[in-house]
Design a protein around this motif. Structure first.
Motif, PDB file in Angstrom:
ATOM      1  N   GLN A  63      -7.541   9.788   1.570  1.00 47.40           N
ATOM      2  CA  GLN A  63      -6.537   9.268   1.316  1.00 47.40           C
ATOM      3  C   GLN A  63      -6.479   7.699   1.423  1.00 47.40           C
ATOM      4  OE1 GLN A  63      -3.672  10.130   4.604  1.00 47.40           O
ATOM      5  NE2 GLN A  63      -5.267  10.800   5.817  1.00 47.40           N
ATOM      6  N   PRO A  64      -5.538   6.753   0.919  1.00 48.82           N
ATOM      7  CA  PRO A  64      -5.664   5.402   0.644  1.00 48.82           C
ATOM      8  C   PRO A  64      -5.480   5.131   2.414  1.00 48.82           C
ATOM      9  CG  PRO A  64      -4.013   6.072  -1.021  1.00 48.82           C
ATOM     10  CD  PRO A  64      -4.358   7.244  -0.165  1.00 48.82           C
ATOM     11  N   THR A  65      -6.024   4.012   2.487  1.00 53.75           N
ATOM     12  CA  THR A  65      -5.801   3.481   3.902  1.00 53.75           C
ATOM     13  C   THR A  65      -4.602   2.962   4.245  1.00 53.75           C
ATOM     14  OG1 THR A  65      -8.180   2.204   3.679  1.00 53.75           O
ATOM     15  CG2 THR A  65      -6.504   1.518   5.599  1.00 53.75           C
TER      16      THR A  65
ATOM     17  N   VAL B  86      -1.819   1.112   5.640  1.00 50.34           N
ATOM     18  CA  VAL B  86      -1.771  -0.315   5.979  1.00 50.34           C
ATOM     19  C   VAL B  86      -0.331  -0.615   6.429  1.00 50.34           C
ATOM     20  CG1 VAL B  86      -1.882  -2.842   5.147  1.00 50.34           C
ATOM     21  CG2 VAL B  86      -3.530  -0.921   4.240  1.00 50.34           C
TER      22      VAL B  86
ATOM     23  N   LEU C  73      -4.753  -0.358  -0.376  1.00 47.30           N
ATOM     24  CA  LEU C  73      -5.781  -1.202  -0.015  1.00 47.30           C
ATOM     25  C   LEU C  73      -6.919  -0.759  -0.910  1.00 47.30           C
ATOM     26  CD1 LEU C  73      -6.933  -3.684   1.461  1.00 47.30           C
ATOM     27  CD2 LEU C  73      -7.420  -2.019   3.196  1.00 47.30           C
TER      28      LEU C  73
ATOM     29  N   ALA D 248     -12.518  -3.419   0.817  1.00 44.48           N
ATOM     30  CA  ALA D 248     -12.936  -4.158   2.039  1.00 44.48           C
ATOM     31  C   ALA D 248     -14.224  -4.481   2.076  1.00 44.48           C
ATOM     32  CB  ALA D 248     -12.220  -3.509   3.322  1.00 44.48           C
TER      33      ALA D 248
ATOM     34  N   PHE E 101      -5.777  -5.850  -2.418  1.00 46.43           N
ATOM     35  CA  PHE E 101      -4.897  -4.883  -2.530  1.00 46.43           C
ATOM     36  C   PHE E 101      -4.556  -4.570  -4.180  1.00 46.43           C
ATOM     37  CE2 PHE E 101      -3.519  -6.126   1.624  1.00 46.43           C
ATOM     38  CZ  PHE E 101      -3.256  -5.207   2.153  1.00 46.43           C
TER      39      PHE E 101
ATOM     40  N   PRO F 145      -9.740   6.601  -1.182  1.00 48.81           N
ATOM     41  CA  PRO F 145     -10.012   5.957   0.169  1.00 48.81           C
ATOM     42  C   PRO F 145     -10.331   4.255  -0.507  1.00 48.81           C
ATOM     43  CG  PRO F 145     -10.911   7.978  -0.048  1.00 48.81           C
ATOM     44  CD  PRO F 145     -10.379   7.825  -1.406  1.00 48.81           C
ATOM     45  N   THR F 146     -10.101   3.507   0.540  1.00 52.90           N
ATOM     46  CA  THR F 146     -10.290   2.094   0.170  1.00 52.90           C
ATOM     47  C   THR F 146     -12.089   2.109   0.063  1.00 52.90           C
ATOM     48  OG1 THR F 146      -8.597   1.463   1.644  1.00 52.90           O
ATOM     49  CG2 THR F 146     -10.622  -0.180   1.302  1.00 52.90           C
TER      50      THR F 146
END
Ligand SMILES: [Zn+2]
Ligand SMILES: [Zn+2]
Lengths: 181, 181
Positions: free
Chosen positions: A166-168, A170, B99, B102, B115, B167-168
């Motif tokens: 899943q996306p981070t 934030v 996000l 990184a 982002f 996921p980032t």
């Protein structure tokens, strides 16, 4: 911050040319001293649906439980920082899965990042900054004895959706929830 | 770093008690000066499958193209920093989606976070630190004229998979690819 770290002259606090914020500036050598947020990097280590937590041996929040994490150092990556802190505080060799959360605490100028991590074995031990280290399932997590809201909010979001793809998450922690730091 | 910024005494550079790294330490007031990586926050703004890039008006890499980004300031969140830089450099009001990356650059002690962002309209304009701002589709991106490997690697990963629910991407840039900074 009162004196120039390069030439020891007393600093001024004003807006530099072309800027829009007050900075500490040296009137002798013209150095501008920028101050920026610091990164705290750690992990959310999972072994058979249980989470590894450390009970803090140091202030702030001595005696409370936390995920293994600490200040990222110059010269290392976010992943290296997270793995190092997990080894130092929890004696655990983990494998990083994904960046689970990135939580700003603007009141103290910190960004806490937690990697979801898997533990190949249940090997761990308390480091110098931990009183004890233990595995907890969702229902045994000591929710009222967690050290920091960055940790409790990260754990709540994990149990709401433990997917590694899943996306981070934030978000940020504002007063009054930043009181613990 | 040579003098204590609190009391102007000449600093020592040694390992403090209970630590394992050399730090700058004041022998007069005992302050330890930790040095930590800085965060550069920005966006990957998308309008109808095109990406918004800025051509830099300042060094380093003046004249090269970049995603809007800059140093996160004390007192703001990662999201606020990314939105502020996007407005300052590209004159664009975007909406943050997730996000996307990184990226640590250990050689210069920076972590660049981008982002994924959507642009409700194609409104933008060059800020003081930009020579021009423009939208590019995948095939018109000036790949050989991009300012930084954090930007080119982020863009490559985006075009490989533009999904907003992944996921980032966490990675780092090591020499010789860190030469551009
Ligand atoms: Zn000076
Ligand atoms: Zn001092």
């Amino acid at each position: 911050m009162k004196y120039c770290s390069h030439c020891a002259t007393e600093l001024e606090f004003r807006i530099p040319a072309g800027d829009n914020r007050q900075r500490f500036i040296c009137p002798a050598c013209d150095t501008i001293f920028y101050q920026n947020p610091r990164i705290v990097a750690g992990t959310l280590p999972v072994f058979e649906n249980k989470i590894l937590l450390c009970r803090r041996a140091i202030e702030p929040r001595k005696g409370f439980w936390t995920l293994p994490a600490g200040f990222m150092e110059n010269g290392e990556s976010t992943e290296e920082a997270a793995l190092r802190e997990t080894m130092e505080e929890a004696g655990a060799q983990v494998e990083l899965v994904s960046l689970f959360s990135a939580v700003t605490v603007p009141m103290i100028d910190q960004v806490h990042i937690f990697f979801l991590a898997s533990m190949p074995t249940a090997d761990f031990s308390a480091g110098e900054e931990s009183l004890e280290v233990a595995l907890f399932d969702e229902h045994s997590i000591p929710w009222r004895e967690l050290a920091f809201p960055t940790v409790s909010q990260t754990l709540r979001r994990y149990f709401a959706n433990p997917s590694p793809t899943q996306p981070t998450h934030v978000f940020d922690i504002r007063p009054p929830f930043a009181d613990a730091f």
